[in-house]
Design an enzyme around this catalytic site. Structure first.
Site, PDB file in Angstrom:
ATOM      1  CB  ALA A 112      45.744 120.808  10.981  1.00 33.10           C
ATOM      2  N   GLY A 134      41.220 123.445  12.368  1.00 31.77           N
ATOM      3  CA  GLY A 134      41.172 123.741  10.747  1.00 31.77           C
ATOM      4  C   GLY A 134      39.852 123.495  10.376  1.00 31.77           C
ATOM      5  CD  GLU A 147      42.092 127.864  11.766  1.00 31.23           C
ATOM      6  OE1 GLU A 147      42.682 128.652  12.346  1.00 31.23           O
ATOM      7  OE2 GLU A 147      42.589 127.002  11.238  1.00 31.23           O
ATOM      8  CD  GLU A 179      43.893 125.503  16.278  1.00 34.70           C
ATOM      9  OE1 GLU A 179      42.754 125.728  17.391  1.00 34.70           O
ATOM     10  OE2 GLU A 179      43.308 125.326  15.239  1.00 34.70           O
TER      11      GLU A 179
HETATM   12  N1  COA Z   1      44.695 114.878  13.029  1.00 30.94           N
HETATM   13  C1  COA Z   1      44.893 113.471  12.599  1.00 30.94           C
HETATM   14  N2  COA Z   1      44.495 112.553  13.401  1.00 30.94           N
HETATM   15  C2  COA Z   1      43.479 112.636  13.838  1.00 30.94           C
HETATM   16  C3  COA Z   1      42.840 114.168  14.196  1.00 30.94           C
HETATM   17  C4  COA Z   1      43.665 115.118  13.540  1.00 30.94           C
HETATM   18  N3  COA Z   1      43.239 116.409  13.871  1.00 30.94           N
HETATM   19  N4  COA Z   1      41.690 113.975  15.122  1.00 30.94           N
HETATM   20  C5  COA Z   1      41.444 112.393  15.152  1.00 30.94           C
HETATM   21  N5  COA Z   1      42.257 111.861  14.705  1.00 30.94           N
HETATM   22  C6  COA Z   1      42.649 110.413  14.559  1.00 30.94           C
HETATM   23  C7  COA Z   1      43.042 109.999  15.987  1.00 30.94           C
HETATM   24  O1  COA Z   1      44.453 110.110  16.117  1.00 30.94           O
HETATM   25  C8  COA Z   1      42.635 108.314  15.896  1.00 30.94           C
HETATM   26  O2  COA Z   1      43.647 107.854  14.708  1.00 30.94           O
HETATM   27  P1  COA Z   1      43.890 106.152  15.074  1.00 30.94           P
HETATM   28  O3  COA Z   1      42.658 105.571  15.122  1.00 30.94           O
HETATM   29  O4  COA Z   1      44.882 105.827  14.064  1.00 30.94           O
HETATM   30  O5  COA Z   1      44.480 105.869  16.668  1.00 30.94           O
HETATM   31  C9  COA Z   1      41.218 108.579  15.113  1.00 30.94           C
HETATM   32  O6  COA Z   1      41.355 109.756  14.307  1.00 30.94           O
HETATM   33  C10 COA Z   1      40.282 108.637  15.826  1.00 30.94           C
HETATM   34  O7  COA Z   1      40.384 109.471  16.926  1.00 30.94           O
HETATM   35  P2  COA Z   1      39.945 109.417  18.346  1.00 30.94           P
HETATM   36  O8  COA Z   1      40.926 110.469  19.040  1.00 30.94           O
HETATM   37  O9  COA Z   1      40.286 107.963  18.971  1.00 30.94           O
HETATM   38  O10 COA Z   1      38.477 109.652  18.548  1.00 30.94           O
HETATM   39  P3  COA Z   1      37.692 110.160  19.807  1.00 30.94           P
HETATM   40  O11 COA Z   1      36.295 110.138  19.364  1.00 30.94           O
HETATM   41  O12 COA Z   1      38.120 109.296  20.820  1.00 30.94           O
HETATM   42  O13 COA Z   1      37.938 111.633  19.820  1.00 30.94           O
HETATM   43  C11 COA Z   1      38.375 113.970  18.837  1.00 30.94           C
HETATM   44  C12 COA Z   1      37.713 112.428  18.952  1.00 30.94           C
HETATM   45  C13 COA Z   1      37.934 114.982  17.651  1.00 30.94           C
HETATM   46  C14 COA Z   1      37.697 114.639  20.094  1.00 30.94           C
HETATM   47  C15 COA Z   1      39.684 113.628  19.145  1.00 30.94           C
HETATM   48  O14 COA Z   1      40.249 112.898  17.856  1.00 30.94           O
HETATM   49  C16 COA Z   1      40.665 115.032  19.075  1.00 30.94           C
HETATM   50  O15 COA Z   1      40.660 115.786  20.042  1.00 30.94           O
HETATM   51  N6  COA Z   1      41.250 115.328  17.911  1.00 30.94           N
HETATM   52  C17 COA Z   1      42.011 116.535  17.554  1.00 30.94           C
HETATM   53  C18 COA Z   1      41.485 117.804  17.602  1.00 30.94           C
HETATM   54  C19 COA Z   1      42.378 118.877  17.424  1.00 30.94           C
HETATM   55  O16 COA Z   1      43.099 119.123  18.272  1.00 30.94           O
HETATM   56  N7  COA Z   1      42.376 119.610  16.242  1.00 30.94           N
HETATM   57  C20 COA Z   1      43.101 120.597  16.086  1.00 30.94           C
HETATM   58  C21 COA Z   1      44.384 120.447  15.170  1.00 30.94           C
HETATM   59  S1  COA Z   1      45.473 121.770  15.041  1.00 30.94           S
END
Ligand code: COA
Length: 270
Positions: A77, A121, A124, A144
């Protein structure tokens, strides 16, 4: 996965969900790669619109869901939305029409082609699909708990049904992700292929299903899904009813006749 697509793609390049059509196979590409294809409210709306266009199109027999770019299927999400939403906003958002329910209600089979991070999500969404084929670069998790919340799109219910209570509990309580090899081992995905082969392999599997009777495919899908939602006696009753629907179809006449004539069947969905 979308970048090298040669299929005709509808929607503008900046559409949040693109549709690529190849014959009877429609691929929905969630297209927000700069945010790891996170499911914001506008992405969910775009998905629902694109999905129902494919689901309602009689020429589409199989739907594939994937993410744009090399890195992510869907990383969950949109966390930025959580920062500003009140609990009431969130309640409303969770009661809005959902891509997961649309997938489950559709008579069309839906395959998740998991090209990278498949988190929260995103997992999911993938679990709501009928089965999952993943790139060897994919990673899977329900993170989460790291945000102080829990899965809210069915993760606590579908994950244990797919991989068992202990494996699911470990992923949900630690928030740790697993790689594609482990996802295959625990049954979360049904096949893992090298990243550059994902598109062609998914197409091959989708085509095999697209060539079956759409009546039989819809009936088989509904009966098989009922297995996890009903007691056995009720599930067997549902199976018998759907068996008889397929038995009454013109496609059954064609399938049986083609077998006896020693030729391939041509199914029309009637
Ligand atoms: N929601 C909103 N933005 C997200 C996102 C999410 N679930 N996942 C990644 N992004 C955004 C980051 O904030 C970042 O934005 P920015 O460029 O404006 O700073 C961009 O995507 C790139 O992400 P980044 O974290 O820099 O990439 P990465 O390659 O280092 O890591 C992930 C990738 C997917 C491992 C990491 O982004 C992550 O852990 N995301 C969240 C996953 C999560 O907790 N999902 C469950 C949500 S309930």
């Amino acid at each position: 996965m979308s970048d090298d697509s040669t299929a005709p793609v509808s929607g503008r390049d900046d559409s949040l969900v693109l549709i690529a059509r190849e014959g009877a196979i429609a691929t929905l590409v969630i297209n927000r790669p700069d945010k790891h294809n996170a499911l914001s409210a506008p992405v969910r709306r775009a998905f629902l619109e694109a999905f129902s266009a494919c689901s309602d199109d009689p020429d589409v027999r199989v739907i594939v869901v994937t993410g744009a770019g090399e890195k992510s299927f869907v990383a969950g999400a949109d966390i930025a939305e959580f920062a500003t939403r009140t609990p009431v906003d969130q309640y409303r958002a969770m009661r809005a029409p959902s891509p997961l329910e649309a997938i489950e209600r559709s008579p069309k089979p839906v395959i998740a082609a998991i090209n990278g991070y498949c988190l929260g999500g995103g997992l999911e969404l993938a679990m709501a699909c009928d089965f999952r084929i993943a790139s060897d670069r994919a990673r899977f998790g329900q993170p989460e708990i790291n945000l102080g919340i829990i899965p809210g799109g069915g993760g606590t219910q579908r994950l244990p049904r797919l991989i068992g209570l202990g494996q699911a509990m470990r992923m949900i309580l630690t928030g740790e992700s697993i790689d594609a090899a482990k996802a295959l081992r625990v049954g979360l995905v049904q096949e893992v292929v090298p990243g550059d082969a994902l598109k062609s392999r998914v197409h091959e599997v989708a085509l095999a299903i697209a060539n079956k009777s759409p009546v039989a495919v819809a009936a088989a899908r509904e009966a098989t899904r009922a297995a996890l939602q009903t007691p056995l006696a009720e599930g067997l009753r549902i199976e018998r009813g759907l068996y008889l629907l397929a038995f009454a179809s013109a496609d059954k006449e064609e399938g049986v006749r083609a077998f006896l004539d020693k030729r391939p069947p041509h199914f029309t969905g009637h």
